[in-house]
Design an enzyme around this catalytic site. Sequence first.
Site, mmCIF file in Angstrom:
data_model
loop_
_atom_site.group_PDB
_atom_site.id
_atom_site.type_symbol
_atom_site.label_atom_id
_atom_site.label_comp_id
_atom_site.label_asym_id
_atom_site.label_seq_id
_atom_site.Cartn_x
_atom_site.Cartn_y
_atom_site.Cartn_z
ATOM 1 C CE1 TYR A 1 -8.529 14.929 17.900
ATOM 2 C CE2 TYR A 1 -8.280 17.293 18.179
ATOM 3 C CZ TYR A 1 -9.067 16.194 17.886
ATOM 4 O OH TYR A 1 -10.398 16.352 17.589
ATOM 5 C CD GLU B 1 -12.779 18.883 18.373
ATOM 6 O OE1 GLU B 1 -11.736 18.593 17.757
ATOM 7 O OE2 GLU B 1 -13.583 19.745 17.962
ATOM 8 C CG ASN C 1 -11.083 20.841 20.695
ATOM 9 O OD1 ASN C 1 -11.892 20.645 21.608
ATOM 10 N ND2 ASN C 1 -11.416 21.422 19.555
ATOM 11 N NE ARG D 1 -17.207 20.824 21.439
ATOM 12 C CZ ARG D 1 -16.303 20.881 20.448
ATOM 13 N NH1 ARG D 1 -15.945 19.796 19.791
ATOM 14 N NH2 ARG D 1 -15.745 22.043 20.126
ATOM 15 C CG HIS E 1 -16.837 23.625 15.075
ATOM 16 N ND1 HIS E 1 -16.750 22.861 16.211
ATOM 17 C CD2 HIS E 1 -15.848 23.152 14.257
ATOM 18 C CE1 HIS E 1 -15.781 21.960 16.089
ATOM 19 N NE2 HIS E 1 -15.219 22.118 14.911
ATOM 20 C CD GLN F 1 -15.629 19.184 11.321
ATOM 21 O OE1 GLN F 1 -15.855 19.601 12.445
ATOM 22 N NE2 GLN F 1 -14.508 18.567 11.002
ATOM 23 C CG ASN G 1 -13.921 24.049 17.666
ATOM 24 O OD1 ASN G 1 -13.823 23.227 18.571
ATOM 25 N ND2 ASN G 1 -13.227 23.939 16.530
ATOM 26 C CD GLU G 2 -9.314 22.987 17.478
ATOM 27 O OE1 GLU G 2 -8.979 23.368 16.341
ATOM 28 O OE2 GLU G 2 -9.147 21.833 17.890
HETATM 29 C C1 FCB Z 1 -10.191 20.164 15.347
HETATM 30 C C2 FCB Z 1 -11.560 20.638 14.924
HETATM 31 C C3 FCB Z 1 -12.505 19.561 14.553
HETATM 32 C C4 FCB Z 1 -11.832 18.385 13.888
HETATM 33 C C5 FCB Z 1 -10.585 17.965 14.610
HETATM 34 C C6 FCB Z 1 -9.860 16.811 14.001
HETATM 35 O O1 FCB Z 1 -9.267 21.127 15.019
HETATM 36 O O2 FCB Z 1 -12.168 21.352 15.965
HETATM 37 O O3 FCB Z 1 -13.527 20.146 13.795
HETATM 38 O O4 FCB Z 1 -11.702 18.569 12.554
HETATM 39 O O5 FCB Z 1 -9.712 19.031 14.730
#
Ligand code: FCB
Length: 509
Positions: free
Chosen positions: A339, A403, A337, A105, A149, A50, A194-195
Amino acid sequence: MPKYFFRLLALALVLVIGNVGFLAFGVADEYGRDDFPAEFVFGSGTSAYQVEGAALEDGRSFSIWDAYAHSGFCDGANGDIACDGYHKYKEDIKLMVDTGLEAFRFSISWSRLIPNGRGSVNEKGLQFYNDFINRLIAHGIQPHVTLNHIDLPLILEDEYGGWLSRKSVKDFVAFADVCFREFGDRVLHWTTFNEANLYALGGYDTGSSPPGRCSSPFGYINCSRGDSTHEPYLVAHHFLLAHASTVRLYREKYKAMQYGSVGINLLAFWFEPYTNTIQDVKATQRANDFYLGWFLNPLVKGDYPETVKKSAGNRIPTFTKLESQKIKGSFDFLGINHYTTLYIKDNPNDLETDTRDVYADMALIYSGIEFPITEFPVIPIGLEKLLNHLKEEYRNPPIYIHENGQVQARNGTLMDTPRVEYLHAYIGAVLSALRNGSNTKGYFVWSFFDLLEMVGGYNYGYGLYYVDLDDKELTRYPKLSAHWYANFLKGNNINVIIPKVKLKDSFSN
Ligand code: FCB
């Protein structure tokens, strides 16, 4: 947009901060960095594809994310140049220092370090990550490293189908071995995936993330290859095996010398029942079982949740006794993560057909996010409940919030007040959770810059810093949120809303 425009805007922001302070937000409670334990870390983050750019430079080869982006997903954008982090890292670390970050990170691009996926190490890649890590440490910033990632080397995808093959487990562990050997004398925090949950769902069920596999009618994209009914379960199984083997490797070969810890990261929404009917409450529990339990039950208890096994039937692989023992307990911390919060409604119709993907197996409908996402609703109590749920259901593991952040259209404004309000509220929720006994150890804002986003390419951003893509230099400009976060981290007292809502008793049953 002309350069001077941003310079003026940046100056204006400094004036706003200096004169008005945070009274503008008119909020009730105050707390500062000091209210958190000293060893709790605050940081921000990015991931390799990214930000780095230099996609084919100095020996790097393509990953599945390069291929995905070049097929037109990510809104037609790609990471060939991205934020040019590969060349601008010295300047970027200076910004991290200015912001007062205690930790950073980032992820290591496997295809930059080992361009053939396995075998020889690319000296230039090694040098880049060594320099990056050394510089962070020289400035007192802890490196927190993610090993994968969403960017498996494309060569392994082409050779044996990537994560669909069990061969990926061996190659991933060998890659992790190189990372531990080369960087582990300085890196204490490692995350395998990641995720992991979204990697399986997006990559193999809906096709909405690399490698973009799905089968009709389940994909969000035009599905040209894949099998949404089986593949997500299979790759998730391989993630767990790869993760557990990596942790075992670290514990047996490195831990006694390096003293670090290894965890895994999951996308973690908070789910609320849409109504308080028993059906919706049960559907909400199912949502948690599928999103968190799918990985956390094996990691904590040695097997998949009963609900998941029941819905997936023989499409979900089984662990041998030995595998189950190996996976159980194989994490030192959980990365999440988070949101937003989603609302869950039961949808039993989904179970009426035998051809189901993972989402149909969940048998629910969720609401709470409108597409395209322009801004997340601010529901900090969701994070507090989530942290409490993890405490109650999974034996209070050490947690890093890897995140958390607010999305906005990337229209050039540096005045990101909604992001400041979001961070205000969510950091307040973390404090409340800590006071309720959560074992949370750190918090990272996503993201340090506006960067290439899977959803929305360069049209949306989460960054504390704006990157001017129209400027050849890709100049970075601090947004209001960068100033705000810096102020907080430097110990200036700020006004923050601490959610006062009492936790409901029903959510963790
Ligand atoms: C997550 C990702 C990260 C980013 C955010 C907004 O799913 O881990 O790379 O794009 O969303």
